[in-house]
Design an enzyme around this catalytic site. Structure first.
Site, PDB file in Angstrom:
ATOM      1  N   LYS A 121       1.135  -1.175  -0.247  1.00  0.00           N
ATOM      2  CA  LYS A 121      -0.291  -0.071  -0.469  1.00  0.00           C
ATOM      3  C   LYS A 121       0.875   1.003  -0.087  1.00  0.00           C
ATOM      4  O   LYS A 121       0.700   2.122  -1.153  1.00  0.00           O
ATOM      5  CB  LYS A 121      -0.890   0.023   1.122  1.00  0.00           C
ATOM      6  CG  LYS A 121      -1.652   1.198   1.190  1.00  0.00           C
ATOM      7  CD  LYS A 121      -2.979   1.156  -0.137  1.00  0.00           C
ATOM      8  CE  LYS A 121      -3.025   2.767   0.216  1.00  0.00           C
ATOM      9  NZ  LYS A 121      -4.662   2.840   0.540  1.00  0.00           N
ATOM     10  N   CYS A 174      -3.610   9.679   1.249  1.00  0.00           N
ATOM     11  CA  CYS A 174      -2.760   9.101   0.850  1.00  0.00           C
ATOM     12  C   CYS A 174      -1.914   8.878   0.351  1.00  0.00           C
ATOM     13  O   CYS A 174      -0.551   8.919   1.269  1.00  0.00           O
ATOM     14  CB  CYS A 174      -3.768   7.764   0.496  1.00  0.00           C
ATOM     15  SG  CYS A 174      -5.709   6.987   0.413  1.00  0.00           S
TER      16      CYS A 174
END
Length: 396
Positions: free
Chosen positions: A196, A250
């Site tokens: 991720k 993010c």
């Protein structure tokens, strides 16, 4: 655990696919809205689906977790001073469910986390409940969805699933297979965690290249939009579009999870972060300089429109938004200059007084486009205004 931009859509999609879901959030207002079938986020098509699962009883919200068979940590993981990851929310959510865990339960972290977080939470669980050691399933499964297209991507995107052991990986895969049509890729927890972080760091580097090109083109007197369009004619080149920085929870955050843990090995990732942070400062200076020039040339202070506060087009998410930082810096240097802040996707803001976009554009002498919201593209170029197009509304 967590009914934010990822937790709520995930809860709704799971509930639509036969899973009885308890959505937990520490914010009572979020819980009240959810139970009344009202979205507290902007996501196309999600409101109707929320009302359906609330009406059917497949989903209900509460401020405290209830005994379940599977627990999912979908809470924020911000960073502290010096860009150190803060996993206190994950730990708090984990501690809240520890008393409820029983043999055979599944515990999954979806929150973006530093490498090793899943193992740390496993140690915490077993320290508090040693009788559960080896008797529950623990895994990590990051989301990878695009705001504005979450409903489709939660179902159709591939997922990477990493357990602390093979049994945990398979148990988590069985759960996600109930509503995910994309491929489920098994691995271990550490690899899934770094996967991720790698995905978003890669995008940050690509955006940094585009933003650095925009700085070069500004100095060289070249239209960066034309340059990128022409360079992308090469069959193996795909340069992204520049902007006023990088925001969101993010891309603007995840690279720090790598650079803080691996400072000697992550030079390119760190440099990309610095470039994207600098781009926001550069944009603010451009606006401030335009204000000073206008005042010198016209003998009065300009009216300045700051177009867009969200970190990307057509959403209401302001987290880590470079536009927000730019607006604040310009306001601090404005010396009573009238500054109109525009964000069509937000009804009100606790700091900025918001102005409708057409009104702001008409009234302003200087217009700075910070976010490429679709409504802005309906506006016509006006030669009588100083237009600073940082996000490619006119590509001029």
């Amino acid at each position: 655990m967590g009914l934010g931009y990822i937790g709520l859509p995930t809860a709704i999609i799971a509930a639509m696919n036969g899973v009885k879901v308890t959505g937990v959030d520490i914010n009572p207002a979020v819980v009240t809205k959810t139970n009344s079938g009202e979205l507290h986020i902007i996501e196309p098509g999600l409101g109707e689906k929320l009302r359906e699962v609330i009406a059917s009883g497949a989903l209900h919200a509460t401020t405290a977790p209830e005994v379940s068979d599977a627990y999912f940590m979908v809470v924020p993981t911000p960073f502290k001073g010096n860009h150190q990851p803060d996993i206190s929310f994950v730990e708090a959510a984990t501690r809240a469910v520890i008393p409820l865990l029983k043999e055979g339960d599944l515990y999954v972290i979806e929150s973006t986390s530093p490498v090793g977080t899943t193992e740390l939470m496993a140690e915490l669980i077993y320290r508090e409940r040693p009788e559960l050691a080896g008797k529950i399933y623990i895994a990590y499964c990051p989301e990878r969805v695009l705001p504005g297209n979450v409903i489709y991507e939660l179902v159709h995107n591939d997922r990477v699933i990493g357990g602390i052991d093979e049994a945990s990986t398979q148990k988590a895969i069985e759960f996600y297979a109930q509503f995910v049509k994309g491929e489920l890729h098994p691995t271990n927890a550490r690899t899934a965690e770094l996967c991720k972080l790698t995905e978003n760091s890669s995008r940050d580097v690509q955006i940094a290249f585009a933003n650095e090109l925009s700085l070069i083109c500004d100095k060289a007197g070249i239209n960066v939009w034309d340059l990128i369009r022409l360079a992308n004619k090469h069959p193996r080149v795909n340069i992204l579009q520049p902007g006023c920085g990088v925001g969101g929870h993010c891309i603007a955050v995840d690279p720090y999870f790598i650079t803080s843990a691996f400072p000697e090995e992550s030079h390119l990732i760190a440099d990309a972060r610095n470039i994207n942070n600098y781009k926001a400062k550069w944009c603010a200076e451009k606006i401030i300089n335009a204000m000073l020039r206008f005042e010198i040339e016209h003998g009065r202070k300009p009216v300045v429109a700051m177009m867009g506060v969200a970190f990307k087009p057509d959403i209401d998410d302001l987290r880590e938004s470079p536009a927000k930082a730019i607006i604040s810096k310009v306001m601090q240097s404005g010396n009573n200059t009238e500054i109109l802040v525009v964000e069509p996707n937000v009804k009100e803001h606790n700091v900025f007084k918001l102005t409708p976009y057409r009104e702001a554009y008409e009234k302003a002498d200087i217009v700075a486009f910070l976010t490429a919201h679709t409504p802005f593209k309906e506006l016509a170029w006006n030669d009588s205004k100083v237009i600073l197009d940082f996000c490619g509304i006119f590509k001029r």
